[in-house]
Each structure stands twice: as C-alpha cells, then as structure tokens.
Design a protein around this motif. Structure first.
Motif, PDB file in Angstrom:
ATOM      1  N   ASP A  68       0.815  -1.213   0.000  1.00  0.00           N
ATOM      2  CA  ASP A  68       0.000   0.000   0.000  1.00  0.00           C
ATOM      3  C   ASP A  68       0.848   1.262   0.000  1.00  0.00           C
ATOM      4  O   ASP A  68       1.898   1.323   0.650  1.00  0.00           O
ATOM      5  N   GLN A 108      -2.235   6.692  -0.788  1.00  0.00           N
ATOM      6  CA  GLN A 108      -3.554   6.764  -1.431  1.00  0.00           C
ATOM      7  C   GLN A 108      -4.367   5.500  -1.153  1.00  0.00           C
ATOM      8  O   GLN A 108      -5.574   5.566  -0.924  1.00  0.00           O
ATOM      9  N   ASP A 109      -3.698   4.340  -1.170  1.00  0.00           N
ATOM     10  CA  ASP A 109      -4.396   3.083  -0.869  1.00  0.00           C
ATOM     11  C   ASP A 109      -4.947   3.104   0.552  1.00  0.00           C
ATOM     12  O   ASP A 109      -6.081   2.696   0.795  1.00  0.00           O
ATOM     13  N   GLU A 128      -5.670   5.730   2.365  1.00  0.00           N
ATOM     14  CA  GLU A 128      -6.770   6.704   2.412  1.00  0.00           C
ATOM     15  C   GLU A 128      -8.059   6.084   1.892  1.00  0.00           C
ATOM     16  O   GLU A 128      -9.127   6.257   2.489  1.00  0.00           O
ATOM     17  N   GLU A 129      -7.981   5.357   0.796  1.00  0.00           N
ATOM     18  CA  GLU A 129      -9.179   4.711   0.228  1.00  0.00           C
ATOM     19  C   GLU A 129      -9.754   3.684   1.195  1.00  0.00           C
ATOM     20  O   GLU A 129     -10.974   3.626   1.394  1.00  0.00           O
ATOM     21  N   THR A 178       3.031   6.967   7.984  1.00  0.00           N
ATOM     22  CA  THR A 178       2.036   7.101   6.925  1.00  0.00           C
ATOM     23  C   THR A 178       0.604   7.100   7.449  1.00  0.00           C
ATOM     24  O   THR A 178      -0.187   7.960   7.044  1.00  0.00           O
ATOM     25  N   VAL A 220      -1.659  10.370   6.676  1.00  0.00           N
ATOM     26  CA  VAL A 220      -2.846  10.289   5.809  1.00  0.00           C
ATOM     27  C   VAL A 220      -4.060  10.886   6.521  1.00  0.00           C
ATOM     28  O   VAL A 220      -4.805  11.685   5.941  1.00  0.00           O
ATOM     29  N   LYS A 233      -3.754  14.669   6.930  1.00  0.00           N
ATOM     30  CA  LYS A 233      -4.060  15.352   5.670  1.00  0.00           C
ATOM     31  C   LYS A 233      -5.576  15.503   5.493  1.00  0.00           C
ATOM     32  O   LYS A 233      -6.061  16.578   5.110  1.00  0.00           O
TER      33      LYS A 233
END
Length: 135
Positions: free
Chosen positions: A41, A44-45, A47-48, A70, A74, A77
């Motif tokens: 991951d 972005q992965d 976050e999804e 991370t 995430v 952000k």
C-alpha cells in the motif's frame, strides 16, 4: 449518548491484533474498525481503505500507531482538508480500554494520560516493593 466510531490505523496488522486483544478483555466491540497499511500500500491506498469506514453522520475517533508515520500523515491530511476526526497517535491497549470505558459510562477521559500511565518499567516496581519489604 452519542457512540463514537473508533478506527484503529497502523502499519501492518498491529491494529487488527490490538483490536483482538481488546475484545479478549472486554468482549465484542461493534464500533471499532481497523485499517491496516500493508507493504504493498501507498498513502492513497490507505486513504481509500480508511474512507470505506467514513459516513458523514459519524462521530469518529482515530487512533494511529505512531506520529509521523504514513497512517498518521494520511489522517492528518484529511483533517487539514476539512474532515472532522479526533486523531491520537501512539495507540496502546490501556488507551483503547480507557476510551471504551469512557464510552460505556458516557464520560470524557484523557486517553493520552491513560496510555502513558500504562507504560511502566516493572523492574522498578519490583525493586521498590522489595525495598519496602526490607524495611
């Protein structure tokens, strides 16, 4: 009482393991969800995966494993983009149990302090007890 959704986010399966430990102690927890960052991951992965558990009507508390990693970055952000989550870094078992107990009795708790108080050097306690017994 408004039940908050607790989302545990971590590097690897730490979040899943700590949830299992919580449930071993307190029983099944329907409002705890886990999001694990796997080696494959990227941010972005993660976050999804995290967004799969988000509903605009939820009150959400997020515990992540470490500040600056991370998972924390995430979620930070997302908060900076306007999401409304409570985010705590440095999750540990006493912190989660404190959170759940406060939810059960509908009181506010200081999860950070509870987590910190759970960190002790047991050798020092043993030595203090031995010293007191010798007196």
């Amino acid at each position: 009482m408004i039940l908050k959704k607790l989302i545990l986010v971590s590097h690897g399966k730490f979040c899943e393991g700590i949830k299992d430990s919580v449930e071993m102690i307190l029983g099944s927890q329907d409002n705890i969800f886990t999001v694990a960052l796997s080696e494959e991951d990227g941010p972005q992965d993660l976050e999804e995966k995290f967004k799969e558990y988000i509903d605009k009507n939820d009150t959400i508390v997020v515990f992540v494993d470490i500040l600056g990693g991370t998972p924390a970055n995430v979620i930070t952000k997302l908060i900076m983009q306007g999401e409304n989550f409570e985010l705590y870094a440095g999750m540990n078992l006493p912190m989660i149990i404190s959170y759940l107990n406060s939810q059960m009795i509908d009181e506010n708790a200081d999860y950070v302090s509870q987590g910190q108080e759970g960190i002790v050097k047991v050798n020092d306690i043993i030595n203090r007890t031995k010293s007191e017994d010798d007196e």
